[in-house]
Design an enzyme around this catalytic site. Sequence first.
Site, PDB file in Angstrom:
ATOM      1  N   SER A   1       7.146  -3.320  -9.414  1.00 31.81           N
ATOM      2  CA  SER A   1       6.894  -3.121  -7.984  1.00 31.81           C
ATOM      3  C   SER A   1       5.444  -2.850  -7.621  1.00 31.81           C
ATOM      4  O   SER A   1       5.066  -2.987  -6.465  1.00 31.81           O
ATOM      5  CB  SER A   1       7.774  -2.003  -7.432  1.00 31.81           C
ATOM      6  OG  SER A   1       7.326  -0.744  -7.865  1.00 31.81           O
TER       7      SER A   1
ATOM      8  N   LYS B   1       4.483   4.434  -5.800  1.00 32.06           N
ATOM      9  CA  LYS B   1       4.178   3.515  -4.701  1.00 32.06           C
ATOM     10  C   LYS B   1       2.836   3.891  -4.097  1.00 32.06           C
ATOM     11  O   LYS B   1       2.258   4.921  -4.396  1.00 32.06           O
ATOM     12  CB  LYS B   1       5.242   3.586  -3.598  1.00 32.06           C
ATOM     13  CG  LYS B   1       6.665   3.350  -4.049  1.00 32.06           C
ATOM     14  CD  LYS B   1       6.928   1.942  -4.482  1.00 32.06           C
ATOM     15  CE  LYS B   1       8.368   1.808  -4.977  1.00 32.06           C
ATOM     16  NZ  LYS B   1       8.621   0.597  -5.683  1.00 32.06           N
TER      17      LYS B   1
END
Length: 186
Positions: free
Chosen positions: A39, A80
């Site tokens: 990701s 993230k």
Amino acid sequence: MAFMKNAWMEWIKAFLIAAILAILVRVVLFAPVVVEGPSMLPTLENNDHLIVSKINYTLGKPERFDIVVFHATERRDYIKRVIGVPGDHVAVENDELYINGERVAEPYLKERKEQLAENQILTQDFTLEQVTDEGYETVPEGHVFVLGDNRNNSTDSRMFGVVPMDQIVGEAVFTYWPLDRIRLAD
């Protein structure tokens, strides 16, 4: 004999002090984290080993574009990039990020965008209101909005909404493994 006993006691004391300091550093200041999944490509790769600073957000708050580790579930942490901080309106239109109505450059996505086929986009259009169940117009106080750098293969705030700041473990500051990827987090 007394000399040997004193020498052993000094070694034991030194070992105990070192162990206590190591535990304090690990629990209070820094934590090692291993990246799982794609990701954050290309910024972070699967199995990159990072040092996460726990103290950065004890003394301050996450800033836009920091890379953070947070508790996604009881058993799983995510890594993230912070895109929106409290008070920000976040939107993507035509593969361009807009914060508070102004286009914002994302140089960390350049390499990923170059890998895409012509007419392919990295980030589908969205607004904060569309991706939060509460329909927030701006990121609420005490929360951040996060996205993975590999936007078309990331479970992030577009799916689970804003992240409470009290769930943030810390800021990724340094990649230390594999050796050819040693660098400061960006």
